[in-house]
Motif scaffolding. Sequence first.
Motif, short mmCIF file in Angstrom:
data_model
loop_
_atom_site.label_atom_id
_atom_site.label_comp_id
_atom_site.label_asym_id
_atom_site.label_seq_id
_atom_site.Cartn_x
_atom_site.Cartn_y
_atom_site.Cartn_z
N LEU A 72 19.55 63.50 28.31
CA LEU A 72 19.89 62.34 29.14
C LEU A 72 18.76 62.00 30.10
CD1 LEU A 72 23.67 62.94 29.91
CD2 LEU A 72 22.63 61.48 28.16
N PHE A 73 18.00 63.00 30.53
CA PHE A 73 16.82 62.73 31.37
C PHE A 73 15.79 61.92 30.59
CE2 PHE A 73 12.50 63.95 32.65
CZ PHE A 73 12.50 63.47 33.96
N VAL A 74 15.53 62.36 29.35
CA VAL A 74 14.58 61.62 28.51
C VAL A 74 15.09 60.20 28.27
CG1 VAL A 74 13.44 61.54 26.26
CG2 VAL A 74 13.72 63.73 27.43
N ALA A 75 16.39 60.06 28.03
CA ALA A 75 16.97 58.73 27.83
C ALA A 75 16.78 57.87 29.08
CB ALA A 75 18.45 58.86 27.49
N ALA A 76 16.96 58.47 30.27
CA ALA A 76 16.79 57.71 31.51
C ALA A 76 15.35 57.27 31.70
CB ALA A 76 17.24 58.57 32.70
N VAL A 77 14.39 58.17 31.37
CA VAL A 77 12.98 57.80 31.46
C VAL A 77 12.66 56.65 30.52
CG1 VAL A 77 10.62 58.60 31.03
CG2 VAL A 77 12.24 60.09 32.23
#
Length: 426
Positions: free
Chosen positions: A11-16
């Motif tokens: 989800l962090f990668v998705a947010a980035v």
Amino acid sequence: MSERTTTAVYLFVAAVNLLISLWKGAALLRERTVTLALITLSFAVSVLVYAAASPAGYRGLGEATGRPSAATLPVYAGIVVCYAITHVLTVLWTVPPSPGGRAGVRRRARAWAGAYGVVIVAMGAAFWSADLDGRPADPLRFNTDFAGQPLVLVFLVLFLAALSCATLSTARLARRTVPADPDLRHAVRYFGVAMVICFGYVVCNAPAVLVASLGGHALDDVGTLGSFFGTVAAVLTSYGMTGAAVSAWLRERRDVKALQPLWQLTVRDVDEGLALDPGGGGLRLTRVRFTLHRRVVEILDGMRVLRAWSSAGAAEAAGRHAAAAVPPLAAAERQAVVTAAVLRDAGLRLREARAHAARARRGRPVPPDGPVAPLPGEDTAASDERGRLLLVAAHLDHPLVASALRELWPGDAGPRGASGDRAVMS
């Protein structure tokens, strides 16, 4: 890694990627190009891929559809879309100079885009027609767990074939393509490396799927290893699409700061009405390129105003000092020294005239009579002005400039303060 940690990472990668897609989308609104549109689409799709591939997202989609492995379809289809975009972009960047050649490249790009679209539709039809029994699915082992079902095997063959085509074709084109634009060269270089690494996913999964379709599971762990290559390739591809833009943004932000002393001398200390933002703010996170362009335009306007206060004596003095420099200066550096000296001298003359006008209770200072000195570099092409002004800004406090000013203003041309040359007292 625990499921909670894995979900957080995905989800962090998705947010980035969401932030990058919004950034690219904003750029697309300002500059509507096919390249920006495709890159924005790629990052937007990657947001969905990472969100659906996370353990929480995978399980959530499974519960919502009643098919635990349902998230595999949007994840795999999204992967094909992202790598198809890199392929289409690389095709577009191989545009030959002739109009006929450009039209042919566009036709090939559209043909490839259409072919990938057909594959994605076929993948969807095969996946939804497959008899997935509803048992819990491990995202990393879906390929080998379900390869024994004919329609799932068709789905996987289509996926691996499309991924192979996109990666190998892009890698081949990247080796042959040398775009004139340095940003595109950066992207193509990373695309080439990323595609070779991504093909490692196919190398790991193709034999594992084949063995699993025949009822064996000896290569299941090899198939799982393929996700590592896919992850590394995704990072490199994203960097290829954004690295040059980020580097350009950092250079522009640095240049805004580097031009600040010259802007102070030629705009704020001359006429704040020349500035769109008299406060001089320029290091905001957004609109950095616009701010830099405004700085260049405002400095050039200020230099034209300040030219009325310039003197041939300043140019001659600075030229003598620059010509006598040891070791000799390059032509551009000599020009920058002379320009910096003339501008600083003109600034001192303007300040002296303002002080005299204030004592005489006159409204505005009167420029001196006589011809004004031409500023070196006035014939510079517009595309080269940024580089010239950066060089001038870097030489404002050069020892040769200070020497020339001491010759012209004995005892009155010390180092510049925070707000430009200090006022000359007469």
